[in-house]
Design a protein around this motif. Structure first.
Motif, PDB file in Angstrom:
ATOM      1  N   ASP A   7      -2.609 -55.837  -2.328  1.00 16.44           N
ATOM      2  CA  ASP A   7      -3.854 -55.203  -3.665  1.00 16.44           C
ATOM      3  C   ASP A   7      -3.690 -54.293  -3.290  1.00 16.44           C
ATOM      4  O   ASP A   7      -4.330 -53.150  -2.846  1.00 16.44           O
ATOM      5  N   PHE A   8      -3.639 -54.584  -5.486  1.00 17.33           N
ATOM      6  CA  PHE A   8      -4.357 -52.733  -5.782  1.00 17.33           C
ATOM      7  C   PHE A   8      -4.658 -52.934  -6.587  1.00 17.33           C
ATOM      8  O   PHE A   8      -4.292 -53.606  -7.858  1.00 17.33           O
ATOM      9  N   PRO A   9      -5.165 -51.306  -7.043  1.00 15.21           N
ATOM     10  CA  PRO A   9      -5.788 -51.819  -8.281  1.00 15.21           C
ATOM     11  C   PRO A   9      -5.988 -52.510 -10.098  1.00 15.21           C
ATOM     12  O   PRO A   9      -6.068 -52.876 -11.075  1.00 15.21           O
TER      13      PRO A   9
ATOM     14  N   GLN B  10      -2.665 -48.280  -4.547  1.00 13.42           N
ATOM     15  CA  GLN B  10      -3.831 -47.595  -4.805  1.00 13.42           C
ATOM     16  C   GLN B  10      -3.566 -46.552  -5.106  1.00 13.42           C
ATOM     17  O   GLN B  10      -4.956 -45.589  -6.492  1.00 13.42           O
ATOM     18  N   GLN B  11      -3.007 -45.549  -5.820  1.00  8.40           N
ATOM     19  CA  GLN B  11      -3.431 -44.238  -6.713  1.00  8.40           C
ATOM     20  C   GLN B  11      -1.995 -44.546  -8.096  1.00  8.40           C
ATOM     21  O   GLN B  11      -3.274 -44.382  -9.111  1.00  8.40           O
TER      22      GLN B  11
ATOM     23  N   SER C 123       1.779 -49.543   0.142  1.00 12.26           N
ATOM     24  CA  SER C 123       0.587 -49.952  -0.232  1.00 12.26           C
ATOM     25  C   SER C 123      -0.679 -48.785  -0.483  1.00 12.26           C
ATOM     26  O   SER C 123      -1.616 -48.707  -1.069  1.00 12.26           O
ATOM     27  N   ARG C 124      -0.448 -47.820   0.400  1.00 13.06           N
ATOM     28  CA  ARG C 124      -1.461 -46.122   0.231  1.00 13.06           C
ATOM     29  C   ARG C 124      -1.167 -45.524  -1.409  1.00 13.06           C
ATOM     30  O   ARG C 124      -1.802 -45.324  -2.393  1.00 13.06           O
TER      31      ARG C 124
END
Length: 297
Positions: free
Chosen positions: A65-67, A196-197, A192-193
């Protein structure tokens, strides 16, 4: 060790995916290896055409899940084929060794598979750096390539990661990884990290490179002919055998031809008989179709 080769595509890449499958099945050694496909937007007719040639066809999902996931304008559905790679053991739980090959690549012979399978089994992870004496960017860096890499690292990892752009690219378009190693989870966590960016077609590759260069994933590096990047250097063609060769002495046979930016192009291909041909470097053009008439220089 039970092994699968995986690739995937959407409808627009189906012609290339089919040629990859055909090139694998043309190798007698492929009879001992299952071939699985990630469906990221194939039509029902395309699935029907592939079904007799492969072991399984599995729909790809968003595993993270990410924006931007809910923004098709920023993150098209075919990005699933890239972002789900750290989750292959979940998609294909029956296999002990997993090999991925991008749909815009094809097998010229089985030699790269031998090394991928051996390197993956012995070391847990095998991959091909984009480094070769025939690649001009290894001697005179191309600013456009460096800028693309810097932008990709910056988008997912911030300005401090720009240093990785100067390291050899580990191309995750072809790799082998053993199911039981913890590297999948490390890759997934870093990806995943990063997501998010920002998003982009190189983020999952950058995440894997970060893990390797931060000594979190030890890698077995294979020679460039195991994943030859045609965008870096156009191979030589032997029109008699229809083999592709590294374009410098001793002209080693290329085992996996990765079209990359050349997938929809006809190129001026030098032949080892002193002629050249204007043609694509797809499996169909090199191995199946009638070769264009030779032209002398």
């Amino acid at each position: 060790m039970k092994t699968t080769i995986i690739s995937g595509a959407d409808a627009s890449f189906f012609d290339l995916l089919l040629q990859l499958v055909q090139s694998i099945r043309a190798c007698p050694e492929s009879g001992d290896v299952d071939l699985c496909i990630l469906d990221v937007g194939l039509t029902p007719q395309q699935v029907s055409q592939l079904t007799p040639l492969v072991t399984r066809i599995v729909p790809a999902e968003w595993n993270l899940d990410f924006p931007a996931r809910h923004r098709p304008d920023m993150c098209p559905s075919w990005y699933k084929a890239m972002y789900c790679r750290p989750f292959f053991p979940e998609y294909f739980p029956d296999y002990e060794l997993i090999v991925w090959i991008d749909a815009d690549a094809w097998l010229c012979n089985w030699e790269a598979m031998k090394l991928l399978l051996r390197g993956g089994e012995m070391n847990g992870f095998a991959i091909v750096p984009e480094v070769d004496r025939a690649y001009p960017h290894c001697f005179v860096p191309r600013q456009s390539v460096l800028n693309n890499l810097k932008n990709a690292y910056f988008a997912g990892f911030g300005p401090e990661a720009a240093r990785f752009a100067s390291m050899p690219v580990l191309n995750c378009g072809v790799f082998a990884m053993r199911r039981d190693v913890p590297y999948w989870g490390i890759w997934a966590e870093i990806l995943s990290r990063a997501l998010q960016q920002g998003v982009g077609p190189l983020i999952e590759q950058c995440a894997l490179n970060v893990a390797v260069y931060n000594n979190q994933i030890p890698a077995c590096f294979l020679p460039s002919w195991c994943n030859w990047n045609c965008a870096h250097s156009v191979p030589i063609l032997d029109p008699r055998t229809r083999n592709l060769l590294v374009p410098l002495l001793p002209f080693e046979p290329i085992s996996i031809c990765h079209l990359v930016d050349c997938k929809r192009q006809s190129l001026n291909v030098t032949c080892n008989d002193g002629t050249f041909r204007h043609m694509p470097l797809t499996y169909e053009a090199v191995r199946l179709a009638e070769l264009p008439a030779p032209t002398s220089r």
